[in-house]
Design an enzyme around this catalytic site. Structure first.
Site, PDB file in Angstrom:
ATOM      1  N   CYS A  36       0.912  -1.127   0.005  1.00  0.00           N
ATOM      2  CA  CYS A  36      -0.054   0.098  -0.090  1.00  0.00           C
ATOM      3  C   CYS A  36       0.699   1.203   0.098  1.00  0.00           C
ATOM      4  CB  CYS A  36      -1.003   0.052   1.315  1.00  0.00           C
ATOM      5  SG  CYS A  36      -1.650  -1.545   1.333  1.00  0.00           S
ATOM      6  N   ARG A  41       2.026   1.350  -5.843  1.00  0.00           N
ATOM      7  CA  ARG A  41       2.133   0.417  -4.680  1.00  0.00           C
ATOM      8  C   ARG A  41       1.064  -0.294  -4.479  1.00  0.00           C
ATOM      9  NH1 ARG A  41       6.620   1.636  -1.682  1.00  0.00           N
ATOM     10  NH2 ARG A  41       5.747   0.352  -0.116  1.00  0.00           N
ATOM     11  N   TRP A  61      -3.798  -2.036  -1.417  1.00  0.00           N
ATOM     12  CA  TRP A  61      -3.621  -3.334  -2.180  1.00  0.00           C
ATOM     13  C   TRP A  61      -4.100  -4.373  -1.090  1.00  0.00           C
ATOM     14  CZ3 TRP A  61      -1.226  -8.028  -1.373  1.00  0.00           C
ATOM     15  CH2 TRP A  61      -1.201  -9.006  -2.492  1.00  0.00           C
ATOM     16  N   ASN A 115       0.195   0.182   5.959  1.00  0.00           N
ATOM     17  CA  ASN A 115       0.994  -0.722   5.107  1.00  0.00           C
ATOM     18  C   ASN A 115       1.488  -1.784   5.866  1.00  0.00           C
ATOM     19  OD1 ASN A 115       2.105  -1.647   2.839  1.00  0.00           O
ATOM     20  ND2 ASN A 115       3.938  -0.220   2.838  1.00  0.00           N
ATOM     21  N   GLY A 116       1.107  -2.984   5.427  1.00  0.00           N
ATOM     22  CA  GLY A 116       1.668  -4.162   6.355  1.00  0.00           C
ATOM     23  C   GLY A 116       0.326  -5.149   6.617  1.00  0.00           C
ATOM     24  N   GLU A 176      11.714 -14.729 -17.725  1.00  0.00           N
ATOM     25  CA  GLU A 176      11.294 -13.518 -17.674  1.00  0.00           C
ATOM     26  C   GLU A 176      10.298 -13.094 -18.608  1.00  0.00           C
ATOM     27  OE1 GLU A 176      11.150 -11.271 -15.431  1.00  0.00           O
ATOM     28  OE2 GLU A 176      11.247  -9.020 -16.588  1.00  0.00           O
ATOM     29  N   LYS A 226       6.700 -11.612 -17.994  1.00  0.00           N
ATOM     30  CA  LYS A 226       6.190 -10.369 -18.332  1.00  0.00           C
ATOM     31  C   LYS A 226       4.911 -10.628 -18.945  1.00  0.00           C
ATOM     32  CE  LYS A 226       8.143  -7.852 -16.642  1.00  0.00           C
ATOM     33  NZ  LYS A 226       8.962  -8.173 -15.863  1.00  0.00           N
ATOM     34  N   GLU A 248       2.255 -11.187 -16.382  1.00  0.00           N
ATOM     35  CA  GLU A 248       1.920 -10.193 -15.543  1.00  0.00           C
ATOM     36  C   GLU A 248       0.747  -9.248 -16.090  1.00  0.00           C
ATOM     37  OE1 GLU A 248       5.772  -8.973 -14.581  1.00  0.00           O
ATOM     38  OE2 GLU A 248       5.021  -8.722 -12.696  1.00  0.00           O
ATOM     39  N   HIS A 262      10.705 -33.802 -22.993  1.00  0.00           N
ATOM     40  CA  HIS A 262      10.659 -34.545 -21.868  1.00  0.00           C
ATOM     41  C   HIS A 262       9.239 -34.382 -20.981  1.00  0.00           C
ATOM     42  CE1 HIS A 262      14.586 -35.914 -22.214  1.00  0.00           C
ATOM     43  NE2 HIS A 262      15.133 -34.578 -22.018  1.00  0.00           N
ATOM     44  N   LYS A 320       3.515  -2.686  -7.285  1.00  0.00           N
ATOM     45  CA  LYS A 320       5.176  -2.719  -7.615  1.00  0.00           C
ATOM     46  C   LYS A 320       5.959  -3.257  -6.379  1.00  0.00           C
ATOM     47  CE  LYS A 320       8.339  -1.188 -10.070  1.00  0.00           C
ATOM     48  NZ  LYS A 320       8.620  -2.295 -11.223  1.00  0.00           N
TER      49      LYS A 320
HETATM   50  C1  AGP Z   1       8.121  -7.712 -12.142  1.00  0.00           C
HETATM   51  O1  AGP Z   1       7.738  -7.501 -12.946  1.00  0.00           O
HETATM   52  C2  AGP Z   1       7.587  -7.986 -10.877  1.00  0.00           C
HETATM   53  N1  AGP Z   1       6.449  -7.072 -10.878  1.00  0.00           N
HETATM   54  C3  AGP Z   1       8.071  -8.704  -9.670  1.00  0.00           C
HETATM   55  O2  AGP Z   1       8.338 -10.064 -10.074  1.00  0.00           O
HETATM   56  C4  AGP Z   1       9.157  -8.049  -8.940  1.00  0.00           C
HETATM   57  O3  AGP Z   1      10.450  -8.296  -9.757  1.00  0.00           O
HETATM   58  C5  AGP Z   1       9.415  -8.868  -7.556  1.00  0.00           C
HETATM   59  O4  AGP Z   1       8.353  -8.530  -6.861  1.00  0.00           O
HETATM   60  C6  AGP Z   1      10.623  -8.368  -6.767  1.00  0.00           C
HETATM   61  O5  AGP Z   1      10.841  -6.886  -6.658  1.00  0.00           O
HETATM   62  P1  AGP Z   1      12.096  -5.892  -6.165  1.00  0.00           P
HETATM   63  O6  AGP Z   1      13.124  -6.079  -7.287  1.00  0.00           O
HETATM   64  O7  AGP Z   1      11.515  -4.729  -5.860  1.00  0.00           O
HETATM   65  O8  AGP Z   1      12.255  -6.865  -5.030  1.00  0.00           O
END
Ligand code: AGP
Length: 618
Positions: free
Chosen positions: A2, A27, A75, A101-102, A491, A495, A498, A514, A613
């Protein structure tokens, strides 16, 4: 996850809060709210489900005023996405208003204790329980002098809670006071001549002040009028360290781009230039990484390296594993930080630990860092955010200097992490078996990288848009890569998942036969990373295997290494580059592919569903 922004001072709080919330929206963005008031304006709480924009529209009707305010973008953890569950949360008697936040882990126990005293909650949140607990203590501490009563009620409440928090709290009886506290969730105090800010991220008060105090865990800050005091939870007064931070106030400007993700993809050349700046040895054969705080002698004693990170950062770590093992010949292990923190893995005594985190606030990565340090291992960090918790709590490290990344899907931070790990491989390699001329070649490859990234992005943009248009309606996608390109395939799949919600999976190319090949048919496109010329024939065979089962192949090849036309449906050819920078160059078309597929599917590229994020909860 958050975002918190709060303000107390001589200015009108409303504009500070709304502007701050816009910056913090990355966030968390399922709901937002503010509380605002002061000595002359009764406190008002306004909340809205959805984006900050919805809140702004509501606020424009109500026009609340005051010099003290809290803002929050959520969030959801406890309780669904509703206005009642949005923050600020207000205590049962209306006196305590807070944003959080938490996660309060013992909220259920505290809730039933409070219910035993006739205090009930209206929302499903753990945060309201905390507001009620503080209000309960505030009432019981009525014998205390008024100037101590609010802060003491917060302090005793924090001693009773378990979990994580970044908090900003106001008491309607004390309109000249604002209290903040943190434990494992970031909270930063911004100090101005005539006001103070509390925020989860400095970007929230960018443009107002550069003077900041990074609060540490179990610390509280009590702002009263023009003064503030930082203390621990045992009432010990602490001396705050005020730091001046450097930022570019224009970072949030989209310029001519449609989305932050697009902007961040296309500014990778500049980001990488910054990552590399001033980091080469004078003789041009090695890297110079002073932040490691380790002498060459100490680095020579390292027998093993452990790289830890989450999500995209964990894939950067896997690329780092290949680079360090190949160029420095040091064995490397990679583990997801979220796993490592609970696994109690046996580690060799001369292991050097690196945690990798863009935000420097990922709770799982912090947990892994704490675990490694608890065991007595030297633990360094690669992070993007200056002054972040990871940066402050590690034994040293390297800032990747990629610049603020706002798009939830990481792009420039990923390539910045790989670039930093490549410099590390070079630095460690030159202390071992890498020759002067190999070192010079490596340095030249890194120096050429920003320009090359620029060229590849320009060249691939339109073709990848067309390829994405063709495949945007498929429901599944495979990504295959070998060796150092396997984490790039992972990756690429992440992407796509996500931001476009397409089911995507990555495999080492040789693993296809396999098992996963059973899924190949005309509905399954497969992106095959074939940009490593040394693996060309193997990759062509894999393409043919997919084609033989009516699968569609999107090949990422390399100029000069011919792939027969019948082996692919669509292809893009990258320039032939030094092996050390191949993973970065190969990641670029995959970023574009995910971006354009998401656009075609009309997804919210910068704020994909269910994500945030920086993941500051478990
Ligand atoms: C990346 O596209 C993601 N949103 C996520 O996997 C991110 O890389 C991960 O949460 C780690 O974040 P950080 O690098 O801020 O620790």
């Amino acid at each position: 996850m958050c975002g918190i922004i709060s303000y107390i001072g001589n200015s009108d709080a409303l504009q500070v809060l709304l502007k701050g919330l816009k910056c913090l929206e990355y966030r968390g963005y399922d709901s937002a709210g503010i509380a605002i008031g002061d000595k002359t304006h009764p406190f008002q709480v306004i909340k809205a489900v959805g984006r900050v924009e919805n809140l702004s529209q509501k606020v424009a009707q109500i026009k609340p005023a005051g010099n003290l305010g809290l803002g929050h973008t959520r969030w959801a953890t406890h309780g669904g996405v509703t206005e009642v569950n949005a923050h600020p949360q207000v205590s049962y008697n209306g006196k305590i208003i807070l944003v959080h936040n938490g996660v309060i882990e013992n909220s259920a126990t505290l809730k039933s204790l409070l219910e035993g005293k006739g205090i009930t909650s209206k929302s499903d949140t753990d945060t309201e329980v905390l507001a009620n607990l503080i209000a309960f203590h505030y009432e019981s501490l009525s014998a205390l002098p008024q100037e101590q009563r609010f802060s003491e009620s917060v302090r005793v409440s924090l001693l009773e809670i378990q979990g994580t928090y970044g908090l900003a709290i106001i008491c309607t009886d004390c309109p000249e006071e604002l209290i903040g506290a943190r434990k494992s969730s970031p909270l930063i105090l911004g100090v101005q001549k005539d006001g103070f800010f509390l925020a989860s991220d400095v970007s929230a008060f960018a443009g107002h002040t550069k003077e900041v105090v990074f609060l540490s865990d179990n610390e509280m800050v009590h702002i009263h009028g023009n003064h503030y005091q930082v203390q621990d939870l045992n009432n010990g007064v602490l001396t705050p360290v005020v730091q001046t931070i450097d930022w570019d106030v224009n970072f949030a400007d989209l310029g001519s781009y449609k989305h932050y993700m697009q902007k961040e993809i296309f500014e990778q050349d500049i980001a990488l230039k910054n990552t590399l700046l001033g980091r080469f040895s004078k003789d041009g054969s090695s890297a110079h990484l002073g932040g490691l705080q380790m002498s060459p002698h100490e680095l020579r004693q390292v027998d093993r390296i452990l790289l830890l990170g989450c999500g995209t950062a964990s894939y950067a770590c896997r690329v780092g594993e290949y680079l360090i093992e190949r160029y420095a010949r040091i064995p490397v292990e990679v583990e997801c930080a979220s796993e490592f923190r609970y696994r109690n893995a046996p580690l060799d005594k001369n292991t050097l630990v690196f945690v990798v985190s863009q935000s420097g606030e990922t709770l799982d990565t912090l947990g892994a860092l704490h675990e490694a340090r608890r065991k007595g291992f030297r633990s360094l960090a690669i992070t993007n955010v200056v002054g972040s918790t990871v940066a402050r709590e590690s034994d040293g490290g390297v800032y990747q200097r990629s610049g603020p990344e706002i798009g939830v899907a990481s792009t420039k931070a990923f390539t910045g992490q790989i670039c930093t790990l490549a410099m590390l491989a070079l630095y460690l390699g030159r202390m071992r078996d890498m020759s002067f001329s190999e070192g010079c070649d490596f340095v030249q490859a890194l120096q050429a990288l920003p320009e090359l990234v620029h060229e590849v992005l320009e060249k691939c943009d339109e073709p990848m848009r067309q390829i994405a248009h063709k495949y945007a309606n498929y429901q599944h996608c495979f990504f295959l890569g070998r060796q150092i390109l396997y984490p790039i395939a992972q990756e690429g799949a992440l992407k796509l998942k996500e931001i476009s919600y397409v089911h995507a999976e990555a495999y080492p190319t040789g693993e296809l036969k396999h098992g996963p090949i059973a899924l190949i048919d005309e509905t399954m496109p497969t992106v095959i990373l074939a940009s490593d010329p040394s693996m060309l024939q193997k990759n062509i065979s894999s393409m043919m295997e997919v084609k033989a089962r009516k699968g569609k192949v999107i090949a990422i090849g390399v100029e000069g290494a011919e792939i027969p036309k019948k082996a692919y449906d669509d292809a893009i050819f990258l320039p032939k580059v030094h092996d050390a920078i191949l993973p970065i160059i190969t990641a670029l078309p995959l970023q574009l592919f995910a971006y354009y597929v998401a656009l075609e599917r009309k997804c919210d590229v910068d704020k994909p569903r269910n994500l945030a994020k920086s993941v500051t909860v478990e």
